[in-house]
Design a protein around this motif. Structure first.
Motif, PDB file in Angstrom:
ATOM      1  N   HIS A 105      -1.124  21.814   2.242  1.00 33.19           N
ATOM      2  CA  HIS A 105      -1.571  20.467   1.882  1.00 33.19           C
ATOM      3  C   HIS A 105      -3.030  20.276   2.268  1.00 33.19           C
ATOM      4  O   HIS A 105      -3.447  20.657   3.366  1.00 33.19           O
ATOM      5  CB  HIS A 105      -0.741  19.407   2.627  1.00 33.19           C
ATOM      6  CG  HIS A 105       0.615  19.230   2.066  1.00 33.19           C
ATOM      7  ND1 HIS A 105       0.992  18.111   1.381  1.00 33.19           N
ATOM      8  CD2 HIS A 105       1.696  20.038   2.098  1.00 33.19           C
ATOM      9  CE1 HIS A 105       2.251  18.232   1.011  1.00 33.19           C
ATOM     10  NE2 HIS A 105       2.693  19.386   1.434  1.00 33.19           N
ATOM     11  N   TRP A 106      -3.807  19.668   1.368  1.00 35.63           N
ATOM     12  CA  TRP A 106      -5.134  19.195   1.710  1.00 35.63           C
ATOM     13  C   TRP A 106      -4.912  17.931   2.536  1.00 35.63           C
ATOM     14  O   TRP A 106      -3.965  17.195   2.270  1.00 35.63           O
ATOM     15  CB  TRP A 106      -5.910  18.875   0.430  1.00 35.63           C
ATOM     16  CG  TRP A 106      -7.321  18.463   0.690  1.00 35.63           C
ATOM     17  CD1 TRP A 106      -7.807  17.192   0.674  1.00 35.63           C
ATOM     18  CD2 TRP A 106      -8.411  19.315   1.037  1.00 35.63           C
ATOM     19  NE1 TRP A 106      -9.141  17.203   0.984  1.00 35.63           N
ATOM     20  CE2 TRP A 106      -9.533  18.496   1.216  1.00 35.63           C
ATOM     21  CE3 TRP A 106      -8.550  20.688   1.221  1.00 35.63           C
ATOM     22  CZ2 TRP A 106     -10.789  18.997   1.563  1.00 35.63           C
ATOM     23  CZ3 TRP A 106      -9.795  21.175   1.563  1.00 35.63           C
ATOM     24  CH2 TRP A 106     -10.890  20.343   1.727  1.00 35.63           C
ATOM     25  N   PRO A 107      -5.742  17.656   3.532  1.00 38.49           N
ATOM     26  CA  PRO A 107      -5.539  16.405   4.284  1.00 38.49           C
ATOM     27  C   PRO A 107      -5.539  15.199   3.335  1.00 38.49           C
ATOM     28  O   PRO A 107      -6.375  15.109   2.425  1.00 38.49           O
ATOM     29  CB  PRO A 107      -6.738  16.359   5.239  1.00 38.49           C
ATOM     30  CG  PRO A 107      -7.105  17.808   5.419  1.00 38.49           C
ATOM     31  CD  PRO A 107      -6.842  18.445   4.089  1.00 38.49           C
ATOM     32  N   ALA A 108      -4.590  14.298   3.548  1.00 42.12           N
ATOM     33  CA  ALA A 108      -4.486  13.112   2.690  1.00 42.12           C
ATOM     34  C   ALA A 108      -5.768  12.287   2.784  1.00 42.12           C
ATOM     35  O   ALA A 108      -6.445  12.269   3.813  1.00 42.12           O
ATOM     36  CB  ALA A 108      -3.279  12.289   3.105  1.00 42.12           C
ATOM     37  N   PHE A 109      -6.081  11.597   1.684  1.00 41.40           N
ATOM     38  CA  PHE A 109      -7.293  10.788   1.634  1.00 41.40           C
ATOM     39  C   PHE A 109      -7.033   9.561   0.778  1.00 41.40           C
ATOM     40  O   PHE A 109      -5.897   9.306   0.371  1.00 41.40           O
ATOM     41  CB  PHE A 109      -8.485  11.614   1.138  1.00 41.40           C
ATOM     42  CG  PHE A 109      -8.278  12.245  -0.217  1.00 41.40           C
ATOM     43  CD1 PHE A 109      -8.790  11.659  -1.355  1.00 41.40           C
ATOM     44  CD2 PHE A 109      -7.585  13.450  -0.342  1.00 41.40           C
ATOM     45  CE1 PHE A 109      -8.618  12.247  -2.603  1.00 41.40           C
ATOM     46  CE2 PHE A 109      -7.409  14.049  -1.577  1.00 41.40           C
ATOM     47  CZ  PHE A 109      -7.921  13.442  -2.715  1.00 41.40           C
ATOM     48  N   ASN A 110      -8.077   8.777   0.516  1.00 44.28           N
ATOM     49  CA  ASN A 110      -7.926   7.533  -0.231  1.00 44.28           C
ATOM     50  C   ASN A 110      -9.093   7.371  -1.207  1.00 44.28           C
ATOM     51  O   ASN A 110      -9.942   8.260  -1.321  1.00 44.28           O
ATOM     52  CB  ASN A 110      -7.812   6.346   0.732  1.00 44.28           C
ATOM     53  CG  ASN A 110      -9.000   6.264   1.666  1.00 44.28           C
ATOM     54  OD1 ASN A 110     -10.155   6.379   1.237  1.00 44.28           O
ATOM     55  ND2 ASN A 110      -8.753   6.084   2.948  1.00 44.28           N
ATOM     56  N   VAL A 111      -9.140   6.243  -1.888  1.00 46.90           N
ATOM     57  CA  VAL A 111     -10.191   5.996  -2.882  1.00 46.90           C
ATOM     58  C   VAL A 111     -11.568   5.948  -2.215  1.00 46.90           C
ATOM     59  O   VAL A 111     -12.544   6.483  -2.745  1.00 46.90           O
ATOM     60  CB  VAL A 111      -9.902   4.693  -3.665  1.00 46.90           C
ATOM     61  CG1 VAL A 111     -11.076   4.301  -4.562  1.00 46.90           C
ATOM     62  CG2 VAL A 111      -8.623   4.852  -4.489  1.00 46.90           C
ATOM     63  N   ALA A 112     -11.663   5.326  -1.033  1.00 50.78           N
ATOM     64  CA  ALA A 112     -12.953   5.241  -0.326  1.00 50.78           C
ATOM     65  C   ALA A 112     -13.471   6.638   0.008  1.00 50.78           C
ATOM     66  O   ALA A 112     -14.654   6.928  -0.185  1.00 50.78           O
ATOM     67  CB  ALA A 112     -12.810   4.408   0.947  1.00 50.78           C
ATOM     68  N   ASP A 113     -12.588   7.497   0.515  1.00 50.08           N
ATOM     69  CA  ASP A 113     -12.989   8.873   0.828  1.00 50.08           C
ATOM     70  C   ASP A 113     -13.481   9.592  -0.426  1.00 50.08           C
ATOM     71  O   ASP A 113     -14.464  10.335  -0.391  1.00 50.08           O
ATOM     72  CB  ASP A 113     -11.813   9.661   1.426  1.00 50.08           C
ATOM     73  CG  ASP A 113     -11.290   9.077   2.721  1.00 50.08           C
ATOM     74  OD1 ASP A 113     -12.061   8.405   3.444  1.00 50.08           O
ATOM     75  OD2 ASP A 113     -10.104   9.300   3.021  1.00 50.08           O
ATOM     76  N   SER A 114     -12.786   9.371  -1.537  1.00 51.16           N
ATOM     77  CA  SER A 114     -13.179   9.994  -2.806  1.00 51.16           C
ATOM     78  C   SER A 114     -14.549   9.514  -3.248  1.00 51.16           C
ATOM     79  O   SER A 114     -15.386  10.314  -3.693  1.00 51.16           O
ATOM     80  CB  SER A 114     -12.155   9.672  -3.897  1.00 51.16           C
ATOM     81  OG  SER A 114     -10.892  10.164  -3.546  1.00 51.16           O
ATOM     82  N   ALA A 115     -14.801   8.215  -3.121  1.00 55.61           N
ATOM     83  CA  ALA A 115     -16.096   7.663  -3.521  1.00 55.61           C
ATOM     84  C   ALA A 115     -17.224   8.256  -2.679  1.00 55.61           C
ATOM     85  O   ALA A 115     -18.287   8.590  -3.202  1.00 55.61           O
ATOM     86  CB  ALA A 115     -16.079   6.136  -3.403  1.00 55.61           C
ATOM     87  N   ILE A 116     -16.992   8.379  -1.381  1.00 53.40           N
ATOM     88  CA  ILE A 116     -18.000   8.971  -0.497  1.00 53.40           C
ATOM     89  C   ILE A 116     -18.286  10.409  -0.915  1.00 53.40           C
ATOM     90  O   ILE A 116     -19.445  10.815  -1.041  1.00 53.40           O
ATOM     91  CB  ILE A 116     -17.556   8.898   0.975  1.00 53.40           C
ATOM     92  CG1 ILE A 116     -17.535   7.440   1.446  1.00 53.40           C
ATOM     93  CG2 ILE A 116     -18.464   9.747   1.868  1.00 53.40           C
ATOM     94  CD1 ILE A 116     -16.833   7.224   2.775  1.00 53.40           C
ATOM     95  N   THR A 117     -17.243  11.187  -1.145  1.00 47.98           N
ATOM     96  CA  THR A 117     -17.399  12.588  -1.525  1.00 47.98           C
ATOM     97  C   THR A 117     -18.131  12.724  -2.861  1.00 47.98           C
ATOM     98  O   THR A 117     -19.064  13.531  -2.986  1.00 47.98           O
ATOM     99  CB  THR A 117     -16.024  13.285  -1.599  1.00 47.98           C
ATOM    100  OG1 THR A 117     -15.389  13.173  -0.321  1.00 47.98           O
ATOM    101  CG2 THR A 117     -16.153  14.744  -1.981  1.00 47.98           C
TER     102      THR A 117
END
Length: 155
Positions: free
Chosen positions: A127-139
């Motif tokens: 599993h990749w560490p779980a994340f959220n929309v905010a994390d995606s936007a930052i990346t």
């Protein structure tokens, strides 16, 4: 500036709405398969930084650290926006994505003392560490900023 703030508001809105939906429809640690063998929605919380770093530190110190770090980052993003954002809408979009993600996760930390994560990608048992929309936007914002800088804007 309207473009910059519109992206920030969109990221924060989508981030907070998606987290509210997860909190309303999922119990903590509940997981629902979306794409078999690849993607689940899983309600998790993260009281540390990326990948759970600092999770074992006392709660008060974590909160002070994360609020201060996000505040400093937002000041630097504002300064960068005034320089880079005026040169290109790509820079403005990248910085707005980063700022929106930082604000989205900051809201969680202030409200609950942790960040709600729910996007769970995996392959087999890995599993990749779980994340959220905010994390995606930052990346996406950081990647867009770097790629645009390296490929299109050599200044």
């Amino acid at each position: 500036m309207v473009f910059f703030f519109a992206i920030i508001l969109a990221v924060v809105g989508i981030d907070q709405a998606s987290k509210a939906w997860i909190l309303l429809h999922f119990a903590l640690y509940e997981s629902r398969e979306v794409i078999p063998g690849l993607f689940n929605l899983t309600h998790l919380t993260n009281n540390g930084a990326a990948f759970g770093m600092l999770a074992g530190q006392p709660a008060v110190w974590r909160q002070v650290f994360f609020i201060a770090a996000a505040s400093v980052a937002l000041v630097f993003i504002w300064i960068a926006q005034r320089s880079f954002g005026r040169r290109s809408r790509v820079y403005a979009a990248a910085l707005a994505l980063i700022a929106g993600g930082a604000i989205g996760n900051l809201i969680d930390r202030i409200r609950w003392g942790f960040v709600v994560d729910f996007l769970d990608f995996y392959l087999g048992q890995s599993h990749w560490p779980a994340f959220n929309v905010a994390d995606s936007a930052i990346t996406v914002g950081v990647t867009l900023f770097i790629v645009y800088n390296l490929v299109f804007d050599r200044q």
